[in-house]
Design a protein around this motif. Sequence first.
Motif, PDB file in Angstrom:
ATOM      1  N   ASP A  51       0.886  -1.185  -0.016  1.00  0.00           N
ATOM      2  CA  ASP A  51      -0.053  -0.056  -0.161  1.00  0.00           C
ATOM      3  C   ASP A  51       0.843   1.077   0.059  1.00  0.00           C
ATOM      4  N   ASP A  52       1.979   0.952  -0.763  1.00  0.00           N
ATOM      5  CA  ASP A  52       2.869   2.315  -0.764  1.00  0.00           C
ATOM      6  C   ASP A  52       3.021   2.731  -2.251  1.00  0.00           C
ATOM      7  N   ASP A  53       4.178   3.437  -2.767  1.00  0.00           N
ATOM      8  CA  ASP A  53       4.535   3.911  -3.900  1.00  0.00           C
ATOM      9  C   ASP A  53       4.680   2.671  -4.965  1.00  0.00           C
ATOM     10  N   ALA A  54       4.827   1.360  -4.283  1.00  0.00           N
ATOM     11  CA  ALA A  54       4.955   0.250  -5.192  1.00  0.00           C
ATOM     12  C   ALA A  54       3.486  -0.530  -5.451  1.00  0.00           C
ATOM     13  N   SER A  55       2.454   0.119  -4.922  1.00  0.00           N
ATOM     14  CA  SER A  55       1.144  -0.564  -5.058  1.00  0.00           C
ATOM     15  C   SER A  55       0.663  -0.689  -6.558  1.00  0.00           C
ATOM     16  N   VAL A  56       0.075  -1.913  -6.628  1.00  0.00           N
ATOM     17  CA  VAL A  56      -0.558  -1.828  -8.073  1.00  0.00           C
ATOM     18  C   VAL A  56      -1.342  -0.781  -8.546  1.00  0.00           C
ATOM     19  N   LEU A  57      -1.998  -0.028  -7.784  1.00  0.00           N
ATOM     20  CA  LEU A  57      -2.924   1.134  -8.211  1.00  0.00           C
ATOM     21  C   LEU A  57      -1.915   2.058  -8.567  1.00  0.00           C
ATOM     22  N   ASN A  58      -0.860   2.468  -7.663  1.00  0.00           N
ATOM     23  CA  ASN A  58       0.057   3.455  -8.181  1.00  0.00           C
ATOM     24  C   ASN A  58       0.655   3.504  -9.259  1.00  0.00           C
ATOM     25  N   VAL A  59       1.241   2.125  -9.470  1.00  0.00           N
ATOM     26  CA  VAL A  59       2.104   1.860 -10.774  1.00  0.00           C
ATOM     27  C   VAL A  59       1.212   2.147 -11.751  1.00  0.00           C
ATOM     28  N   GLU A  60      -0.072   1.756 -11.953  1.00  0.00           N
ATOM     29  CA  GLU A  60      -0.920   1.964 -12.873  1.00  0.00           C
ATOM     30  C   GLU A  60      -1.195   3.438 -13.203  1.00  0.00           C
ATOM     31  N   LEU A  61      -1.543   4.317 -12.113  1.00  0.00           N
ATOM     32  CA  LEU A  61      -1.468   5.811 -12.455  1.00  0.00           C
ATOM     33  C   LEU A  61      -0.066   6.377 -12.972  1.00  0.00           C
ATOM     34  N   GLU A  62       0.811   5.685 -12.509  1.00  0.00           N
ATOM     35  CA  GLU A  62       2.136   6.215 -13.245  1.00  0.00           C
ATOM     36  C   GLU A  62       2.364   5.851 -14.603  1.00  0.00           C
ATOM     37  N   ASP A  63       1.762   4.525 -15.056  1.00  0.00           N
ATOM     38  CA  ASP A  63       1.782   4.391 -16.422  1.00  0.00           C
ATOM     39  C   ASP A  63       0.860   5.302 -17.105  1.00  0.00           C
ATOM     40  N   GLN A  64      -0.095   5.608 -16.698  1.00  0.00           N
ATOM     41  CA  GLN A  64      -1.368   6.450 -17.379  1.00  0.00           C
ATOM     42  C   GLN A  64      -0.525   7.514 -17.661  1.00  0.00           C
ATOM     43  N   LYS A  65       0.320   8.328 -16.814  1.00  0.00           N
ATOM     44  CA  LYS A  65       0.852   9.600 -16.703  1.00  0.00           C
ATOM     45  C   LYS A  65       1.734   9.474 -17.889  1.00  0.00           C
ATOM     46  N   ALA A  66       2.669   8.520 -18.088  1.00  0.00           N
ATOM     47  CA  ALA A  66       3.678   8.408 -19.078  1.00  0.00           C
ATOM     48  C   ALA A  66       3.062   7.904 -20.345  1.00  0.00           C
ATOM     49  N   VAL A  67       1.813   7.116 -20.444  1.00  0.00           N
ATOM     50  CA  VAL A  67       1.426   6.986 -21.800  1.00  0.00           C
ATOM     51  C   VAL A  67       0.766   8.121 -22.539  1.00  0.00           C
ATOM     52  N   GLU A  68      -0.010   8.929 -21.723  1.00  0.00           N
ATOM     53  CA  GLU A  68      -0.605   9.989 -22.082  1.00  0.00           C
ATOM     54  C   GLU A  68       0.334  11.191 -22.806  1.00  0.00           C
ATOM     55  N   SER A  69       1.589  11.175 -21.833  1.00  0.00           N
ATOM     56  CA  SER A  69       2.447  12.041 -22.380  1.00  0.00           C
ATOM     57  C   SER A  69       2.956  11.549 -23.981  1.00  0.00           C
ATOM     58  N   VAL A  70       3.063  10.251 -23.940  1.00  0.00           N
ATOM     59  CA  VAL A  70       3.779   9.940 -25.423  1.00  0.00           C
ATOM     60  C   VAL A  70       2.690  10.163 -26.215  1.00  0.00           C
ATOM     61  N   GLN A  71       1.481  10.028 -26.013  1.00  0.00           N
ATOM     62  CA  GLN A  71       0.452  10.354 -27.051  1.00  0.00           C
ATOM     63  C   GLN A  71       0.518  11.716 -27.530  1.00  0.00           C
ATOM     64  N   LYS A  72       0.735  12.677 -26.461  1.00  0.00           N
ATOM     65  CA  LYS A  72       1.027  14.048 -26.783  1.00  0.00           C
ATOM     66  C   LYS A  72       1.994  14.192 -27.763  1.00  0.00           C
ATOM     67  N   GLY A  73       3.301  13.587 -27.489  1.00  0.00           N
ATOM     68  CA  GLY A  73       4.580  13.535 -28.086  1.00  0.00           C
ATOM     69  C   GLY A  73       4.747  13.129 -29.585  1.00  0.00           C
ATOM     70  N   LEU A  74       3.717  12.128 -29.796  1.00  0.00           N
ATOM     71  CA  LEU A  74       3.415  11.636 -30.904  1.00  0.00           C
ATOM     72  C   LEU A  74       3.027  12.643 -32.122  1.00  0.00           C
ATOM     73  N   HIS A  75       2.346  13.738 -31.586  1.00  0.00           N
ATOM     74  CA  HIS A  75       1.761  14.745 -32.489  1.00  0.00           C
ATOM     75  C   HIS A  75       3.003  15.532 -33.000  1.00  0.00           C
TER      76      HIS A  75
END
Length: 367
Positions: A315-339
């Motif tokens: 239930d810390d910064d390695a929790s499955v939910l936290n990792v998922e939200l970190e991935d979300q931030k990363a892939v949304e940035s890639v989507q913007k960068g692809l433009h």
Amino acid sequence: MLGMVQANQYLRLFKKEQICGLFYFTIWALILIKMDTLIPKAYYFDKTIFQPITQKIFDSTWSCFQLNQNSMNQNDCIPIEHYNTPLLLSYNGNKLNLLSNVCTHRAHILLDKKTNSNCIRCPYHGRRFDLDGRCQSSPGFSKEELKNSKNNLLNLNQYQFLDLFFYSIKPDFELKHIFNAIKKTMSFFDHDDLIYEKALSKTFVYDINWALYCENYLEGLHIPFVHKGLAKHINIASYKTFVKKNFVLQQAEAHPNQDSFVNSNIGAYYFWIFPGIMLNYYPWGLSVNIVTALEIQKTKIQYFVYKFPNAAIADDDASVLNVELEDQKAVESVQKGLHSSLFNQPSLSDQYEKGVKKFHQLILNYF
């Protein structure tokens, strides 16, 4: 072997001749296959390219929904939408069937809401089917005419794992063979003891192309930079990727004093099945990600969590939910960068991103 200069010469020729849209992209894909390279940016932005290719991919592979079979009563029929293909789930008391929800007479939708009946009757001309999809009667047609199997509803291929119901319209590969391989690798893992954790299970909708989510999942190179909490638990130097025909396995050892599987130093196993099924095995249990392409830049992630009784989930910064939200931030940035007009194609690491390469190769097979 074609070079990139030659490939671009072909593309300029196609543009000059005003060959565009899906045909143009198909030619480009064939060139890329010959070059053993990646899909171009157009797949992430051009709807005329994205829509037919994505429909073909998901019709020819396996999709999934969660199903509590104990909640279904005999003769229940439930409409389900699969991209542009209406389906219905029926239960005859002994067997679940996933059928076409389109009448074989004149294409009217059979059900638009849940029903409980021992037959399925078309509201347009009265054609009737049993819950296995067999045509029983149809006004204006003789019994002899109805014997032709084309009058029956298509019964889709299916596979069940835990409370997840996998199905395919016309599968290019057998899912059970892949799950058999997974179960063999995880033979020490007792799936029967898992308990579904509704409170930890979520559904996310991201403003990204579905392929970006899969690409991110299929490499561990980003972990030390994006998932600093997770990097404290698993040893990135031990990260390994095994590429198979229609799936990929990634695994990593746990750091000393971190949780690992019994009689092993492995801290996690990550299985990906083409196109968007992900099974994440941990000492505490299993999480499953199901990826669905909603639109060209909108993707749904269904996240199911199953754990062993009394097992503790971080239930810390390695929790499955936290990792998922970190991935979300990363892939949304890639989507913007692809433009950006200054970015053309990624360059992938042979050592760390072989799973991403495999993903692109599988997509190119559908052009």
